[in-house]
Design a protein around this motif. Structure first.
Motif, mmCIF file in Angstrom:
data_model
loop_
_atom_site.group_PDB
_atom_site.id
_atom_site.type_symbol
_atom_site.label_atom_id
_atom_site.label_comp_id
_atom_site.label_asym_id
_atom_site.label_seq_id
_atom_site.Cartn_x
_atom_site.Cartn_y
_atom_site.Cartn_z
ATOM 1 N N GLU A 1 0.835 -1.198 0.000
ATOM 2 C CA GLU A 1 0.000 0.000 0.000
ATOM 3 C C GLU A 1 0.873 1.253 0.000
ATOM 4 O O GLU A 1 1.998 1.257 0.486
ATOM 5 C CB GLU A 1 -0.917 -0.001 1.222
ATOM 6 C CG GLU A 1 -1.902 -1.169 1.257
ATOM 7 C CD GLU A 1 -2.716 -1.220 2.541
ATOM 8 O OE1 GLU A 1 -2.526 -0.317 3.393
ATOM 9 O OE2 GLU A 1 -3.516 -2.164 2.702
ATOM 10 N N ASP A 2 0.343 2.316 -0.575
ATOM 11 C CA ASP A 2 1.010 3.631 -0.603
ATOM 12 C C ASP A 2 2.346 3.605 -1.348
ATOM 13 O O ASP A 2 3.233 4.420 -1.070
ATOM 14 C CB ASP A 2 1.228 4.155 0.829
ATOM 15 C CG ASP A 2 -0.074 4.272 1.607
ATOM 16 O OD1 ASP A 2 -1.077 4.681 1.003
ATOM 17 O OD2 ASP A 2 -0.080 3.931 2.802
ATOM 18 N N ILE A 3 2.517 2.657 -2.283
ATOM 19 C CA ILE A 3 3.729 2.673 -3.132
ATOM 20 C C ILE A 3 3.312 2.670 -4.608
ATOM 21 O O ILE A 3 4.122 2.380 -5.481
ATOM 22 C CB ILE A 3 4.654 1.479 -2.829
ATOM 23 C CG1 ILE A 3 3.936 0.135 -3.037
ATOM 24 C CG2 ILE A 3 5.216 1.577 -1.419
ATOM 25 C CD1 ILE A 3 4.879 -1.069 -2.942
ATOM 26 N N ASP A 4 2.041 3.012 -4.873
ATOM 27 C CA ASP A 4 1.494 3.037 -6.237
ATOM 28 C C ASP A 4 1.600 1.670 -6.907
ATOM 29 O O ASP A 4 1.851 1.571 -8.109
ATOM 30 C CB ASP A 4 2.199 4.102 -7.082
ATOM 31 C CG ASP A 4 1.366 4.533 -8.298
ATOM 32 O OD1 ASP A 4 0.172 4.191 -8.336
ATOM 33 O OD2 ASP A 4 1.929 5.182 -9.198
ATOM 34 N N ALA A 5 1.428 0.611 -6.118
ATOM 35 C CA ALA A 5 1.453 -0.749 -6.671
ATOM 36 C C ALA A 5 0.215 -0.963 -7.542
ATOM 37 O O ALA A 5 -0.857 -0.415 -7.277
ATOM 38 C CB ALA A 5 1.493 -1.776 -5.545
ATOM 39 N N GLN A 6 0.378 -1.781 -8.572
ATOM 40 C CA GLN A 6 -0.696 -2.033 -9.527
ATOM 41 C C GLN A 6 -1.186 -3.474 -9.424
ATOM 42 O O GLN A 6 -0.384 -4.400 -9.272
ATOM 43 C CB GLN A 6 -0.202 -1.772 -10.956
ATOM 44 C CG GLN A 6 0.337 -0.366 -11.166
ATOM 45 C CD GLN A 6 -0.722 0.698 -10.939
ATOM 46 O OE1 GLN A 6 -1.739 0.727 -11.638
ATOM 47 N NE2 GLN A 6 -0.496 1.564 -9.958
ATOM 48 N N ARG A 7 -2.493 -3.649 -9.500
ATOM 49 C CA ARG A 7 -3.070 -4.992 -9.505
ATOM 50 C C ARG A 7 -2.746 -5.681 -10.827
ATOM 51 O O ARG A 7 -2.798 -5.061 -11.899
ATOM 52 C CB ARG A 7 -4.597 -4.928 -9.340
ATOM 53 C CG ARG A 7 -5.046 -4.645 -7.936
ATOM 54 C CD ARG A 7 -6.556 -4.469 -7.898
ATOM 55 N NE ARG A 7 -7.286 -5.632 -8.425
ATOM 56 C CZ ARG A 7 -7.648 -6.685 -7.706
ATOM 57 N NH1 ARG A 7 -7.369 -6.718 -6.409
ATOM 58 N NH2 ARG A 7 -8.309 -7.680 -8.242
ATOM 59 N N VAL A 8 -2.415 -6.949 -10.747
ATOM 60 C CA VAL A 8 -2.177 -7.762 -11.943
ATOM 61 C C VAL A 8 -3.106 -8.964 -11.855
ATOM 62 O O VAL A 8 -3.092 -9.702 -10.868
ATOM 63 C CB VAL A 8 -0.705 -8.223 -12.034
ATOM 64 C CG1 VAL A 8 -0.498 -9.106 -13.249
ATOM 65 C CG2 VAL A 8 0.228 -7.025 -12.087
ATOM 66 N N VAL A 9 -3.919 -9.166 -12.901
ATOM 67 C CA VAL A 9 -4.940 -10.211 -12.852
ATOM 68 C C VAL A 9 -4.717 -11.309 -13.888
ATOM 69 O O VAL A 9 -5.540 -12.215 -14.020
ATOM 70 C CB VAL A 9 -6.349 -9.610 -13.043
ATOM 71 C CG1 VAL A 9 -6.680 -8.669 -11.897
ATOM 72 C CG2 VAL A 9 -6.479 -8.904 -14.389
#
Length: 541
Positions: A127-135
């Protein structure tokens, strides 16, 4: 026709191979000693004072009462420090460089790895590191494309892969680890292990100020990464470097890939090219270059190679951004290492992370393996009050190498096999195998969800991996023989099966056949581990 052939022949073919393994390898289970007392977390003594200054936690006490020394504070080291610290262990972490790392790998965490983060209580570190979801993944080959989604239907909506800047993720885990009063994080360079009578008693290290010091603990865990200078005394390191990654960062106007929230794999010639988001505005590109010799960055050969060989194979939607990133010149390289786990069981010491076991980073499985190993180690240490009997602890922890195998061997084997299948080859049988793999994954249903569940760490099942791998090979043979078989096609089909066997069986052998396929008896570990393993031995014998 092809599906009929696949259903008809895959199970008998695999059963014959498996029977051969059973004849050659004999299962000999080991049971750890049962003379340890269960640890009461409430009785674990805490550090009396601590302070955190610029990411360094210093305990008010000396290091003589440290339970565990951890060498390295990367993904494995930082996660292990927090995990053991939560259990009440007094942990001393020594890291060579506490500044934020800047790497081009370790940026994609598979869903199975995210589940391990949750299990270890570290999920807030993305969180709060601009992580992106990968599906899922999108595959491109010769102008065709297909996408394969992770089978996440039975999980909470938050469960998915995550991609991010590696350094931001590591810093978040370091910060979380030092919030625990019994975790001490120190910048220093470990120069050697302290050995007495065949047991590791601690480490000798040089502080940031240049002072030579010694730290002692009953257990030392070495997690100093792929360049480890300590692993030689703890394992038999057989490091292979099949290729190198050339890393770029693309900045897209809309921040979107052709398939949003997917990793992208281009089956290029000579080897794959990867694209995946690492922030809301940045896309990481990794170009695989076979071998260890790269075109020169200094004289412009690398830029020319990327523009003339790679760029024409990049999807049109990404090509302009790819060329612009080359012109910007921020190109980084890194050798891709693979190394089977071949430990020397050593009293007082244990290897973890990339210093212990590496696989080709094509499938992004390294962090998942490391976090899974930490969960296994945590469960093994949980019932132990006293770690000071090094010989007995060493025997007890030998089960670690078996318990880690379902996840580690599945991901390791898949990474090595997929890399070889995805690379271009002048051999017609290998070309057919590559085409068959792309088409097999495009079929949908079990043909896509099965392999992607293995890759994601959601189904760490080596037997399922081997079945799907040979299903691809048999599917490729079926494609060759339809509509009319010929002697030439039969010959190519036979070489395709032989090529598939030549790819996967050496990897399985390196991983350990007995550990891969006969570890199920060890999986249901409880707090009463010695008693449980004793019961298992009775059932097996």
């Amino acid at each position: 026709m092809a599906n009929f052939m696949m259903d008809k022949y895959i199970v008998p073919a695999f059963i014959v191979s498996l029977l051969g393994f059973v004849v050659i390898y004999i299962l000999r289970p080991r049971t750890p000693p049962n003379n340890y007392k269960k640890k009461d977390p409430k009785s674990a003594e805490k550090c009396e004072t601590h302070n955190v200054i610029k990411g360094v936690c210093k305990s008010g006490k000396g290091t003589s009462d440290t339970d565990v020394i951890i060498v390295g504070a990367g993904v494995a080291g930082a996660a292990l420090a927090h995990t053991l610290g939560k259990e009440g262990r007094k942990v001393h972490v020594i890291e060579r460089d506490l500044t934020e790392p800047d790497r081009i790998v370790g940026e994609l965490l598979q869903p199975g790895g995210y589940l391990k983060l949750i299990e270890l209580g570290l999920e807030d570190c993305v969180e709060d590191i601009d992580a992106q979801r990968v599906v899922g993944y999108a595959l491109f080959k010769d102008g065709k494309s297909t996408n394969v989604s992770y089978p996440l239907e039975n999980f909470h909506s938050d469960v998915a892969g995550r991609s991010f800047h590696n350094g931001r993720f590591i810093q978040k885990m370091r910060e979380k680890a030092v919030t625990l009063p019994n975790v001490r994080l120190e910048q220093g360079t470990v120069t050697s292990l302290i050995e007495e009578n065949g047991s590791i008693k601690g480490v000798q290290y040089k502080t940031k100020a240049g002072q030579e010091l010694k730290a002692h603990a009953p257990l030392t865990v070495v997690c100093d990464g792929c360049f480890s200078n300590l692993r030689r005394s703890l394992c038999d390191p057989k490091v292979d470097i099949p290729s190198c990654f050339v890393g770029l960062v693309l900045e897209l106007e809309n921040g979107q890939l052709p398939y949003p929230n997917h990793g992208h794999v281009i089956l290029a010639d000579p080897s794959p090219v990867l694209f995946y988001p690492i922030s809301s505005t940045e896309i990481r590109c990794l170009v695989d270059v076979p071998g260890q010799k790269l075109p020169s960055l200094a004289n412009g050969d690398m830029a020319n190679y990327l523009k003339t060989v790679v760029a024409p194979q990049v999807p049109p939607e990404l090509r302009d951004a790819f060329l612009y990133a080359i012109d910007k010149g921020h190109i980084k390289t890194m050798p891709n290492r693979s190394m089977p786990a071949a430990p020397y069981p050593t009293p007082g010491a244990l290897l973890l992370g990339d210093s212990f076991n590496m696989r080709h980073p094509l499938t992004g499985g390294g962090m998942t393996v490391a976090l899974s190993d930490i969960a296994v180690l945590r469960n093994l240490l949980m019932p132990l009050q006293d770690l000071n009997d090094a010989d007995e602890l060493c025997k007890y922890l030998e089960s670690f190498y078996t318990l880690r195998k379902p996840v580690a061997s599945t991901i390791n084997t898949l990474a090595g096999a997929l890399y070889k299948v995805f690379c271009a080859s002048p051999d017609q049988a290998r070309r057919e195998m590559r085409e068959a793999c792309f088409d097999y994954l495009s079929l949908g249903g079990t043909c896509s969800t099965g392999p992607i569940a293995l890759l994601s760490g959601l189904n760490p099942n080596p037997l399922s991996l081997v079945l799907h791998f040979f299903a691809v090979a048999i599917y490729g043979v079926g494609r060759l023989l339809v509509p009319f078989p010929s002697p030439k096609k039969l010959w190519i089909g036979a070489r395709l099966i032989s090529s598939a066997s030549g790819i996967i069986f050496p990897i399985i052998k390196a991983e350990g056949i007995r550990q891969m396929f006969f570890q199920q008896h060890y999986q249901h570990i409880t707090e009463a581990l010695p008693r449980a393993l004793s019961q298992i031995k009775q059932k097996i014998c």
